[in-house]
Design a protein around this motif. Sequence first.
Motif, mmCIF file in Angstrom:
data_model
loop_
_atom_site.group_PDB
_atom_site.id
_atom_site.type_symbol
_atom_site.label_atom_id
_atom_site.label_comp_id
_atom_site.label_asym_id
_atom_site.label_seq_id
_atom_site.Cartn_x
_atom_site.Cartn_y
_atom_site.Cartn_z
ATOM 1 N N ILE A 147 16.328 -23.206 28.628
ATOM 2 C CA ILE A 147 17.099 -22.573 27.311
ATOM 3 C C ILE A 147 16.717 -22.893 26.361
ATOM 4 O O ILE A 147 16.740 -22.410 25.289
ATOM 5 N N ILE A 148 15.955 -24.218 26.083
ATOM 6 C CA ILE A 148 15.350 -24.810 24.930
ATOM 7 C C ILE A 148 14.129 -23.910 24.562
ATOM 8 O O ILE A 148 13.743 -23.847 23.235
ATOM 9 N N ALA A 149 13.461 -23.607 25.533
ATOM 10 C CA ALA A 149 12.227 -22.693 25.393
ATOM 11 C C ALA A 149 12.394 -21.244 25.000
ATOM 12 O O ALA A 149 11.525 -20.575 24.381
ATOM 13 N N ILE A 150 13.678 -20.539 24.811
ATOM 14 C CA ILE A 150 13.896 -19.185 24.657
ATOM 15 C C ILE A 150 13.357 -19.047 23.149
ATOM 16 O O ILE A 150 13.783 -19.862 22.277
ATOM 17 N N GLY A 151 12.986 -17.884 23.007
ATOM 18 C CA GLY A 151 12.387 -17.522 21.426
ATOM 19 C C GLY A 151 13.615 -17.163 20.622
ATOM 20 O O GLY A 151 14.840 -17.138 21.115
ATOM 21 N N PRO A 152 13.207 -16.364 19.561
ATOM 22 C CA PRO A 152 14.181 -15.975 18.758
ATOM 23 C C PRO A 152 15.157 -14.902 19.193
ATOM 24 O O PRO A 152 14.808 -13.894 19.993
ATOM 25 N N GLU A 153 16.637 -14.956 18.930
ATOM 26 C CA GLU A 153 17.511 -13.963 19.201
ATOM 27 C C GLU A 153 17.126 -12.613 18.385
ATOM 28 O O GLU A 153 16.818 -12.788 17.104
ATOM 29 N N PRO A 154 17.052 -11.136 18.812
ATOM 30 C CA PRO A 154 16.407 -10.460 18.141
ATOM 31 C C PRO A 154 17.307 -10.053 16.665
ATOM 32 O O PRO A 154 16.541 -9.325 15.838
ATOM 33 N N PHE A 155 18.202 -10.363 16.722
ATOM 34 C CA PHE A 155 19.125 -9.927 15.554
ATOM 35 C C PHE A 155 19.266 -11.196 14.460
ATOM 36 O O PHE A 155 19.949 -11.041 13.329
ATOM 37 N N ASP A 156 18.370 -12.290 14.953
ATOM 38 C CA ASP A 156 18.369 -13.383 13.873
ATOM 39 C C ASP A 156 17.478 -12.956 12.683
ATOM 40 O O ASP A 156 16.714 -12.003 12.700
ATOM 41 N N GLU A 157 17.773 -13.582 11.500
ATOM 42 C CA GLU A 157 17.089 -13.128 10.280
ATOM 43 C C GLU A 157 15.724 -13.314 10.121
ATOM 44 O O GLU A 157 14.868 -12.551 9.617
ATOM 45 N N ASN A 158 15.053 -14.459 10.919
ATOM 46 C CA ASN A 158 13.521 -14.712 10.928
ATOM 47 C C ASN A 158 13.013 -14.273 12.318
ATOM 48 O O ASN A 158 11.916 -14.637 12.794
ATOM 49 N N ALA A 159 13.866 -13.315 13.288
ATOM 50 C CA ALA A 159 13.285 -13.229 14.462
ATOM 51 C C ALA A 159 11.859 -12.253 14.376
ATOM 52 O O ALA A 159 10.965 -12.623 14.943
ATOM 53 N N GLU A 160 11.882 -11.289 13.300
ATOM 54 C CA GLU A 160 10.524 -10.481 13.248
ATOM 55 C C GLU A 160 9.480 -11.451 12.971
ATOM 56 O O GLU A 160 8.272 -11.413 13.542
ATOM 57 N N GLU A 161 9.532 -12.253 11.924
ATOM 58 C CA GLU A 161 8.630 -13.286 11.740
ATOM 59 C C GLU A 161 8.246 -14.212 12.862
ATOM 60 O O GLU A 161 7.041 -14.247 13.171
ATOM 61 N N LEU A 162 9.056 -14.583 13.666
ATOM 62 C CA LEU A 162 8.808 -15.388 14.708
ATOM 63 C C LEU A 162 8.189 -14.606 15.890
ATOM 64 O O LEU A 162 7.157 -14.917 16.523
ATOM 65 N N PHE A 163 8.519 -13.309 16.071
ATOM 66 C CA PHE A 163 7.972 -12.379 17.010
ATOM 67 C C PHE A 163 6.403 -12.196 16.504
ATOM 68 O O PHE A 163 5.736 -12.334 17.619
ATOM 69 N N LEU A 164 6.371 -11.844 15.391
ATOM 70 C CA LEU A 164 5.195 -11.363 15.290
ATOM 71 C C LEU A 164 4.003 -12.884 15.240
ATOM 72 O O LEU A 164 2.636 -12.612 15.637
ATOM 73 N N ALA A 165 4.329 -13.887 15.020
ATOM 74 C CA ALA A 165 3.664 -15.052 15.158
ATOM 75 C C ALA A 165 3.407 -15.360 16.817
ATOM 76 O O ALA A 165 2.305 -15.854 17.000
ATOM 77 N N ALA A 166 4.423 -15.019 17.675
ATOM 78 C CA ALA A 166 4.162 -15.400 18.828
ATOM 79 C C ALA A 166 3.217 -14.332 19.650
ATOM 80 O O ALA A 166 2.150 -14.728 20.291
ATOM 81 N N LEU A 167 3.000 -13.150 18.930
ATOM 82 C CA LEU A 167 1.920 -12.234 19.396
ATOM 83 C C LEU A 167 0.582 -12.550 19.004
ATOM 84 O O LEU A 167 -0.142 -12.321 19.681
ATOM 85 N N ASN A 168 0.424 -13.540 17.921
ATOM 86 C CA ASN A 168 -0.811 -13.943 17.709
ATOM 87 C C ASN A 168 -1.359 -15.186 18.500
ATOM 88 O O ASN A 168 -2.256 -15.295 18.307
ATOM 89 N N LEU A 169 -0.355 -15.591 19.402
ATOM 90 C CA LEU A 169 -0.771 -16.787 20.055
ATOM 91 C C LEU A 169 -1.800 -16.359 21.236
ATOM 92 O O LEU A 169 -1.859 -15.285 21.856
ATOM 93 N N PRO A 170 -2.955 -17.290 21.543
ATOM 94 C CA PRO A 170 -3.728 -16.801 22.496
ATOM 95 C C PRO A 170 -3.218 -16.707 23.804
ATOM 96 O O PRO A 170 -3.938 -15.736 24.392
ATOM 97 N N LYS A 171 -2.388 -17.357 24.154
ATOM 98 C CA LYS A 171 -1.790 -17.010 25.660
ATOM 99 C C LYS A 171 -1.131 -15.871 25.760
ATOM 100 O O LYS A 171 -0.914 -15.362 26.867
ATOM 101 N N PHE A 172 -0.843 -15.089 24.579
ATOM 102 C CA PHE A 172 -0.182 -13.856 24.898
ATOM 103 C C PHE A 172 -1.256 -12.598 24.290
ATOM 104 O O PHE A 172 -0.822 -11.536 24.926
ATOM 105 N N ASN A 173 -2.292 -13.008 23.301
ATOM 106 C CA ASN A 173 -2.799 -11.833 22.821
ATOM 107 C C ASN A 173 -3.615 -10.901 24.051
ATOM 108 O O ASN A 173 -4.075 -9.650 23.684
ATOM 109 N N GLN A 174 -3.973 -11.535 24.976
ATOM 110 C CA GLN A 174 -4.828 -10.738 26.112
ATOM 111 C C GLN A 174 -4.041 -10.212 27.270
ATOM 112 O O GLN A 174 -4.447 -9.650 28.079
ATOM 113 N N LYS A 175 -2.592 -10.217 26.885
ATOM 114 C CA LYS A 175 -1.615 -9.855 28.227
ATOM 115 C C LYS A 175 -1.183 -8.392 27.769
ATOM 116 O O LYS A 175 -1.309 -7.980 26.648
#
Length: 290
Positions: A147-175
């Motif tokens: 439950i602690i590892a869950i990312g941003p709720e989509p309706f949160d104010e900073n959700a877009e920023e955190l979503f885009l940052a996650a997509l830049n992580l090496p563990k995700f960008n090859q998937k």
Amino acid sequence: MPELPEVEHVKRGLEPYIIGEKIISVHFSKTVEHSHSEGRQAILKGLELQTFCEKVKGYTINQIKRRSKYLLIELENGENSGFLLSHLGMSGAWFAVDSIDMITEGKFRNHVHVIFTFESGRLLIYSDIRRFGELRFLENLEDYPPIIAIGPEPFDENAEELFLAALNLPKFNQKPVKEVIMNHQVIAGCGNIYATEALFRSGIHPKRKVERMALSKRIGLFKQIVEVLQEGIDAGGSSISDYRNVNGEAGNMQDRLQMYGRKVCPACGSATKQAVIGGRNSHYCSACQR
């Protein structure tokens, strides 16, 4: 499997009936009791049945929240507090009723596995046809790392920023992008149904590697995820299989889905294709999604 819109509707449906209620007893089905006697822990996880009953007895429900696809029922007993954490699995459903007979559909009435009895006499019932759901008592949310590892709720104010940052992580960008957006560390609550819809509405092929997506495409996809999840909430969720809200009612988002489960693309008329991505069966249009 219920996703964010369905769980959000369960949360909203339970609120008027359970806030302020005091738990005086808990009863488990013979199926759950037998499972625990054999060490399999069906539905109730992390505690023995008797220990769970002792833990929650006397607690009052003071709030209910949703985090991704989890329900968090906050409990209080004087200076002590805790949480009931619930995941609906494939076919879990909650009902707030005065008697089991008030559950209208037999398939839910015949698979009641947990009954909380309140001081008022009202019952909070958990039914689960396939028994893939789970229920836990937590003194602290930190006791359950997922439950602690869950990312941003989509309706949160900073959700877009955190979503885009996650997509830049090496563990995700090859998937494949669909696998990534179904990961609730990237965005909370977007499962197979709503990921399929968001990708179709964005014109993005579900197998496209994240690294091959321009920033404008990533931003557009985020906006479609938010839009389709909100549409799902507005429509009462998707009742493709066994989802029902606390009043036993089906949602109607399944009637608005443009790609999930479709054999023909509504945009171009081409036959849709299927592939297993991230362990889930995916429908897409190879002509409209690139």
